[in-house]
Design a protein around this motif. Structure first.
Motif, PDB file in Angstrom:
ATOM      1  N   VAL A 195      68.596  45.623  81.014  1.00 12.35           N
ATOM      2  CA  VAL A 195      70.002  45.236  81.161  1.00 12.35           C
ATOM      3  C   VAL A 195      70.120  43.884  81.863  1.00 12.35           C
ATOM      4  N   ARG A 208      71.420  40.346  80.188  1.00 14.00           N
ATOM      5  CA  ARG A 208      72.564  39.691  80.806  1.00 14.00           C
ATOM      6  C   ARG A 208      72.209  38.236  81.140  1.00 14.00           C
ATOM      7  N   GLY A 244      72.149  36.125  78.021  1.00 19.64           N
ATOM      8  CA  GLY A 244      73.519  35.795  77.626  1.00 19.64           C
ATOM      9  C   GLY A 244      74.103  34.715  78.516  1.00 19.64           C
ATOM     10  N   ALA A 287      73.906  50.752  75.724  1.00 18.37           N
ATOM     11  CA  ALA A 287      75.188  51.362  76.099  1.00 18.37           C
ATOM     12  C   ALA A 287      75.730  50.760  77.395  1.00 18.37           C
ATOM     13  N   GLY A 288      74.878  50.214  78.262  1.00 19.36           N
ATOM     14  CA  GLY A 288      75.352  49.690  79.541  1.00 19.36           C
ATOM     15  C   GLY A 288      75.655  48.199  79.536  1.00 19.36           C
ATOM     16  N   ILE A 289      75.621  47.526  78.380  1.00 23.82           N
ATOM     17  CA  ILE A 289      75.810  46.072  78.383  1.00 23.82           C
ATOM     18  C   ILE A 289      76.911  45.673  77.412  1.00 23.82           C
ATOM     19  N   ASP A 290      77.542  44.548  77.741  1.00 24.41           N
ATOM     20  CA  ASP A 290      78.470  43.914  76.815  1.00 24.41           C
ATOM     21  C   ASP A 290      77.609  43.132  75.820  1.00 24.41           C
TER      22      ASP A 290
END
Lengths: 414, 524
Positions: A245, A249, A252, A274-277
């Motif tokens: 994660v 991040r 990005g 599921a835990g990230i944009d």
């Protein structure tokens, strides 16, 4: 004991009602002892994030099989233990399953280190373990069936894709991984493969981080520097578990777009995303043998079964869950064929079993205890699912001893 | 003869607009084909420069382009559809629409094509993105277009980017003079991508190798300075994370002397409070964008309350028995962790990052820093100053210092020491909760969040000197910067090992840390 009593009473009631009212078949179990299914997945600690879903998958399959009348007229009973992401504890819990609970089969393990820790126990006590996760290969045990991918079914096709026109014709490769046996062995195989394709060691960057690493700034900056040397670069990630994660991040935030430096991951599935944009990550890749977005009747059945069991219509499925599902079905077929749960007989019967897997292909258990599986590469979408951009025409047989490791040159290939 | 040529030219000129229109309609169906056909069609649409292509390509890029079973392409806009070829409204059957997906190859083509179509857009953001897109698409065909765009551009930042794109287009053109101009212009930039392009073109232009090398050396000089600044920032950023994690412990362990192994779990609870606050405010028109700042007081109150309950219920019975305290707090930590796992599940929870915490910002001298890290660095310093102020200037801070220095005398002065103990522990726990709010932005929000920070927190507090807040500050930033300086040549694993060994040696020599407490309090 009370459990059995309850069941018997219920069975008697059912029998009565069936006799009185409906001719429809209802499962009613005879007095025979239940078939015991061991579940050896971490429910606490660092691997709980990935492994709890696999426990639920096995429990779902046990319930599903019982609703179909069990196997050989016997009910299935799950025995769940928690090895707590603690590798030596895996061995103790495996011994407990085999000696105290006397399970007929076990589904379990995720990390290679946990599998290596239970292997001697299963061999000593002649148990049977189904291992559902992609791994580095270089292993074969008569007591373990490997239903995840071997390197030639995941890692090598993924790197071939990165080097192809569609994948961006990468000429420089960054190998990032968590510091333990799976990434190190996989990267050793990949380095051999890349060298055989004419990519020099100077064009390969290899870095390892501890489990749960959360500060990726320096590494991502170095990857950027490495990528700006005049050759198209791609990242191959064997980063495992929680560390993904913060890694994604950072990718990005530092503006590494998939068009410029695509990153293909081997341990990132729908569950981990599921835990990230995922909007800044669109286009980065993952290589698996199954994606939730596969369109096949078997997959629809699998997804419906799962979401109904877990009572959440938005819960995702992923590759290791599919491998657990496939492995369970093959074992059930083998027990039905062998007409016994005795390990030696079932082992012979499992080999050669075929199953129409949710991946949309018929997978087969090979004599080397590995499966033939299709290879798929998916691009991350804004909704956290994968868009399949490449898949093999047929299921690829597993090659657990890699041809790219020099020591394997003399080994007989299954 | 001349008349025939003139006639031919005239015919060609007349045919041009018609051909341009055809080019759009000709290329369009390719968007519904396989990835290779899509990339080709996108390139042709970009080259044709037809404005009708813009909404279609944007739709393809956003996944809003759909195909019907008869091959017709439609652009989806919310619930409305328009025909991609004619622009007419359409009402297809929902079951018949199939979303067209793309891969990276198509995305690369799209970036170039959209760049060409948007470089004269009235929107400044679109022009900047367009210039970046053309910069990366490296086509010699763009020279004319970019020269026009550069002449019209007024925003300095976009001018720079267009100039860079123009330099690249010139570099790959066939004209040697233009090539030279391109090399010189790229050499004047500080862009790592420009450096990469120059290196790439070196093999194709052996006669210009000397100039290219000089330009690369030029860029390297600028990049070297930037890299030092980047490493320094990354070190400070890691330091700020260590500081946030350790500050709560600096109060409970440093000031009170309680070995609180559940400290990491308080951080984790703070992160989960952030998730809950965000879930509650989701969809609220005015408060939703403020959910992260609002989570700060919420996390403080929640963790402070749990901390106070823990102190009153358990910790106070074990004062003066460090070993039992350690075991008890460790056990409580495990219970909190497993309780969270039972309630929220083992999966990561998604935390929303507000837009101002995403992406990269440019500091002066074009030093790129990630926005979330910069905010967390500032936040950690603010929290630190607030704690120092609270301890130094408030009544509560005075009582706290009095009780920790000489408990019997403080009690004789009328201070209710039990109450102060509870408040101090709650204060430290609350700060851990605030740290959790910040850490939720850079780490996983999972039940294991805290375990990763507990060792680092103790390390920082002990290294800085138990009881010294300034020591905690210096130790956190010092360890962060040293770690990041070691990382490039030692790797992430070894760098951490080196730092641990260095701290161990240091503690051997100076057991009281960087800033040892002096006076009677230290002996107590």
């Amino acid at each position: 004991m009370t459990e059995t009593n309850k069941i018997t009473r219920r069975a008697a009631l059912l029998g009565l009602s069936t006799a009185l009212a409906a001719p429809a078949f209802r499962p009613s179990f005879a007095q025979a002892a239940p078939i015991k299914v061991g579940v050896l997945h971490s429910l606490s600690g660092t691997m709980a994030i990935s492994e709890t879903a696999l426990r639920d998958t096995v429990l779902m399959m046990v319930e599903h099989q019982n609703s179909k009348g069990g196997i050989l007229g016997r009910r299935l009973e799950a025995v769940v233990v928690d090895p707590a992401s603690n590798w030596p504890l895996f061995a103790e819990k495996a011994r407990e399953l085999l000696q105290v609970h006397r399970v007929d089969v076990t589904f379990g393990c995720w990390t290679s280190v946990s599998r290596k820790s239970v292997l001697p126990v299963f061999e000593e006590l002649n148990g049977m373990l189904f291992y559902p996760v992609q791994y580095e290969g270089e292993e074969e045990s008569k007591n373990i069936f490997y239903t995840g991918a071997a390197p030639n079914q995941q890692a090598i096709p993924a790197v071939e894709y990165l080097m192809s026109d569609d994948g961006g014709s990468a000429k420089r490769i960054v190998l990032l991984g968590t510091d333990y046996v799976y990434p190190r062995t996989t990267n050793r195989i990949l380095r051999g493969f890349l060298n055989s394709k004419g990519i020099a060691d100077a064009d390969i960057m290899e870095e390892y981080t501890p489990f749960g690493h959360s500060d990726w700034q320096g590494i991502v900056t170095r990857v950027k520097t490495f990528a700006n040397q005049g050759k198209k670069t791609a990242i191959v990630s064997t980063i495992n578990g929680d560390a993904n994660v913060p890694f994604y991040r950072e990718l990005g935030n530092q503006g590494i777009r998939a068009e410029d430096i695509p990153c293909v991951a081997f341990s990132v599935g729908e569950e981990e995303l599921a835990g990230i944009d995922t909007r800044p990550l669109v286009g980065h890749l993952a290589a698996w043998n199954y994606f939730m977005s596969v369109q096949s009747p078997a997959n629809t059945e699998f997804k419906n079964l799962w979401q109904a069991y877990i009572k959440n219509p938005r819960r995702v499925t992923n590759d290791p869950m599919e491998a657990t599902y496939t492995g369970f079905n093959m074992w059930a077929q083998a027990v039905a064929a062998a007409r016994t749960t005795a390990v030696d007989a079932v082992r012979t019967a499992v080999i050669g079993q075929e199953f129409a897997a949710p991946a949309g292909y018929t997978e087969k258990m090979l004599p080397n205890h590995h499966l033939s599986k299709p290879v798929m590469i998916g691009e991350i979408q804004a909704d956290g699912q994968f868009n399949i951009v490449y898949k093999t025409a047929e299921a690829v047989p597993a090659e657990n001893w890699s041809r790219f490791i020099p020591e394997n040159a003399n080994r007989r290939r299954g | 003869m001349t008349r025939i040529i003139a006639l031919l030219l005239l015919m060609a000129a007349a045919a041009l607009p018609a051909r341009a229109q055809d080019a759009f309609l000709d290329a369009l169906p390719g968007l519904g084909g396989n990835f290779t056909a899509q990339a080709e069609a996108v390139d042709r649409l970009g080259a044709a420069g037809d404005p009708r292509a813009l909404p279609v390509l944007r739709a393809l890029s956003d996944g809003r382009l759909v195909k019907l079973s008869d091959g017709t392409l439609l652009v989806r806009d919310g619930a409305a559809f328009t025909n991609a070829a004619t622009g007419a409204a359409a009402t297809p059957a929902e079951a018949d629409t199939q979303r067209i997906s793309i891969n990276n190859r198509v995305r690369v083509a799209l970036r170039g094509a959209l760049g060409r179509l948007q470089i004269i857009s009235p929107d400044a953001g679109e022009r900047l993105a367009a210039a970046e897109g053309i910069f990366r698409s490296r086509s010699a065909d763009n020279v004319g277009l970019l020269e026009t765009a550069l002449a019209r551009e007024t925003v300095p930042r976009i001018r720079d980017q267009i100039a860079l794109a123009l330099a690249v287009s010139r570099l790959v053109s066939a004209d040697p003079a233009a090539k030279m101009a391109g090399i010189t212009a790229l050499g004047g930039s500080a862009s790592p991508e420009a450096r990469s392009l120059l290196l790439e073109s070196r093999a194709a232009n052996p006669d210009l190798a000397g100039q290219i090398d000089a330009a690369i050396a030029d860029i390297d000089r600028r990049l070297a300075i930037r890299r030092v600044a980047e490493t320094a920032f990354q070190g400070l950023s890691l330091g700020s994370v260590l500081l946030l994690a350790a500050l709560g412990l600096a109060v409970t362990f440093g000031v009170m002397g309680v070995i609180n192994m559940a400290h990491g779990e308080f951080v984790m609870l703070g992160a989960y409070t952030t998730v809950i606050v965000q879930d509650l405010l989701r969809g609220h028109p005015t408060l939703a964008p403020w959910s992260l700042p609002l989570a700060i007081p919420a996390a403080f109150l929640v963790t402070a309350a749990i901390g106070a309950a823990m102190e009153r219920g358990l910790v106070r019975h074990l004062y003066g028995r460090p070993l039992e305290t350690l075991l008890m707090t460790f056990g409580v930590g495990m219970m909190i962790q497993q309780a969270v796992r039972l309630v929220f599940g083992a999966q990561n929870r998604e935390v929303i990052s507000p837009p101002w915490m995403q992406g990269t910002m440019l500091l002066p001298f074009d030093i790129p820093v990630t926005a979330n890290r910069l905010w967390i660095l500032c936040f950690s310093l603010v929290v630190f100053l607030l704690i120092v102020a609270a301890i130094r200037f408030t009544r509560f801070g005075l009582e706290m210092r009095a009780v920790t220095q000489r408990r019997p005398i403080a009690a004789a002065m009328g201070i209710r020491t039990g109450r102060v103990d509870a408040l101090t522990f709650a204060f430290g726990s609350g700060i851990a909760g605030i740290a959790g709010v910040a850490l939720s932005q850079i780490d996983n929000v999972s039940p294991n969040l805290g375990t990763g920070y507990i060792i680092d927190s103790f390390l920082v507090v002990v290294f800085g000197g138990v009881g010294s807040l300034a020591g905690t500050l210096i130790a956190a930033f010092g360890l962060g910067v040293i770690n990041k300086m070691l990382e490039p040549w030692a790797g992430a694993v070894l760098a951490k090992v080196f730092v641990l060994v260095a701290v161990m040696v240091f503690i051997q020599r100076r057991p009281r840390g960087l800033f040892p407490q002096k006076g009677r309090a230290a002996e107590a």
